[in-house]
Design a protein around this motif. Sequence first.
Motif, short mmCIF file in Angstrom:
data_model
loop_
_atom_site.label_atom_id
_atom_site.label_comp_id
_atom_site.label_asym_id
_atom_site.label_seq_id
_atom_site.Cartn_x
_atom_site.Cartn_y
_atom_site.Cartn_z
N PHE A 92 51.07 27.86 -41.34
CA PHE A 92 49.93 27.31 -40.60
C PHE A 92 49.37 28.37 -39.64
O PHE A 92 48.17 28.52 -39.48
N VAL A 93 50.28 29.08 -38.96
CA VAL A 93 49.90 30.27 -38.19
C VAL A 93 50.80 31.41 -38.67
O VAL A 93 52.02 31.35 -38.51
N ASP A 94 50.22 32.41 -39.27
CA ASP A 94 51.01 33.50 -39.85
C ASP A 94 51.71 34.32 -38.76
O ASP A 94 51.22 34.41 -37.63
N ALA A 142 52.78 16.78 -27.19
CA ALA A 142 53.99 17.44 -26.69
C ALA A 142 54.43 18.48 -27.69
O ALA A 142 54.51 18.19 -28.89
N TYR A 143 54.71 19.68 -27.20
CA TYR A 143 55.17 20.71 -28.13
C TYR A 143 56.13 21.70 -27.47
O TYR A 143 56.31 21.69 -26.26
N ASP A 144 56.77 22.51 -28.31
CA ASP A 144 57.70 23.57 -27.90
C ASP A 144 58.79 23.07 -26.96
O ASP A 144 58.98 23.61 -25.85
N PRO A 145 59.56 22.04 -27.36
CA PRO A 145 60.61 21.52 -26.49
C PRO A 145 61.78 22.48 -26.33
O PRO A 145 62.11 23.25 -27.23
N ALA A 171 56.24 30.68 -38.44
CA ALA A 171 54.84 30.51 -38.87
C ALA A 171 54.27 29.14 -38.51
O ALA A 171 53.43 28.61 -39.24
N ASP A 172 54.69 28.57 -37.41
CA ASP A 172 54.24 27.24 -36.97
C ASP A 172 54.32 26.22 -38.11
O ASP A 172 53.51 25.28 -38.19
N THR A 173 55.34 26.38 -38.97
CA THR A 173 55.43 25.55 -40.17
C THR A 173 56.86 25.12 -40.47
O THR A 173 57.09 23.99 -40.91
N LEU A 201 51.36 41.79 -25.05
CA LEU A 201 50.37 40.82 -24.55
C LEU A 201 50.99 39.78 -23.63
O LEU A 201 50.49 39.48 -22.56
N LYS A 202 52.07 39.15 -24.11
CA LYS A 202 52.70 38.08 -23.33
C LYS A 202 54.13 37.88 -23.81
O LYS A 202 54.47 38.23 -24.95
N ILE A 203 54.92 37.29 -22.93
CA ILE A 203 56.31 36.99 -23.25
C ILE A 203 56.60 35.57 -22.75
O ILE A 203 55.91 35.07 -21.86
#
Length: 340
Positions: free
Chosen positions: A280-282, A107-110, A306-308, A214-216
Motif C-alpha cells: 500500500f505504501v512501498d 487509531a494507528y501505530d499502537p 509496506a503498510d500492508t 528526514l525524521k526518526i
Amino acid sequence: MTKYKILGDNLPNIPWQDRPADAKGPVWRYSENPIIDRNPLDKVARIFNSAVVPYKGEYIGVFRAELTTGVPYLYLGYSKDAIHWDFEKEPIPFKDENGKPFMPRYAYDPRLILIEDTYYIVWCTDFYGAALGMAKTKDFKEFIRLENPFIPFNRNGVLFPRKINGLFTLLSRPSDSGHTPFGDIFLSQSPDMVFWGKHRHVMSRGYNQWWQSLKIGAGATPIETSEGWLLIYHGVTGTCNGYVYSMGAAILDIDNPSIVKYRSNNYILTPEKPYETTGFVDNVCFPCAALCDAETGKLAIYYGAADTYVGLAFTTVDELIDFVKNDSALSGEDGEIGLI
Ligand code: BMA
C-alpha cells in the motif's frame, strides 16, 4: 551466557530462527514472512505496524487494522506461538474513566507496554489533528482511555517499561498533521500518566546518515540492558519516489535516557524483500514491538512492512549491542541532556 544482560524476564517460547549463513547485517528476517497477509479479516484490508507482548504463557497483541473504508482501528489478537494470530472481529472497545464508550475516530501505530501490573496502549489518535492517544488495561477485556498526553501534533509514543527516577517516561516525535517531513525524538515524564513535563530532546534525525535524515521515531518499547536502554526505532529518508522507512538502534543512558550513549550509523534493516518494497505504501519497515528472552538474549522484532503486512525479524542482544557500539555515530547534541 550472554555478554550483555537483558534485565527482564525469560521467554523460553520466544519465536526464533537462527541466523542464516547468508544474512547480512545484525538483524535477519523470519523465513516465512510476512506472518500476517492481506485481507486477514472480513472488512479488514491490511494489518501492519502492530505490537505484541507475552501474556499468560502465550501472546497477545494490539494490531493496526486498516478497514476496507481505509480508516485504521486497533484490534486485539491472540497467539500461542507469536507467529500465527487470531483476531477479534471488532475494534477494541475503549471506554472513558466512567465506563462510557469512548472510541477514537481513528487509531494507528499502537505500542503496548507492561508497567508493573498494567498494560498501556499508546497510539496515534485524532485530537484536532494527529496526536498521541493512551489507554490502559489489566485484563485485555476492559480498556480505559486516559487523557491524551500532549496537544497535537505528535506521533510515535512509546513508554519505558518502568518508572525512571520515580516518573513514567514517554518517548514521542512532535510532528505536523500530515506526512511530517521532519522530526526528532523527545522524552517527557509524568508522576501519574496525566500531567506530562520535564521535556528533553533525545535524538536528532541523522545529519550524516541519509537513511534517517528526514525524521526518526521510537519503535519498540526500550529494552533494559546492562549497557543502557536498547531502543529500536525507525529512520526515514526522502527520495524522488517518496519516503523510505528503515530500522535503526540506539542505546540510551539507563538513569537519564535523554542522553544517547551509542547510535547506529548504518541501518539495521531496510526494505529489500518484495513484501517490504511493494504494498500500500512501498519501502516501509516500521518496528512497533520486540520480544526478548533474558536467558538467551534472543530478540524478535515485529515490524510493519509496506503498510500492508506484519514481518518478524530476529537478532540477539549481543549482536545488536555490539553492532551499535562498534558502528556508533551520534548526531548534533544527542549525547547531551537535551535541555538547551
Ligand atoms: C507514517 C505513519 C506510519 C506509516 C508510515 C509510512 O507517517 O503513518 O503508520 O507506516 O507513515 O506510510
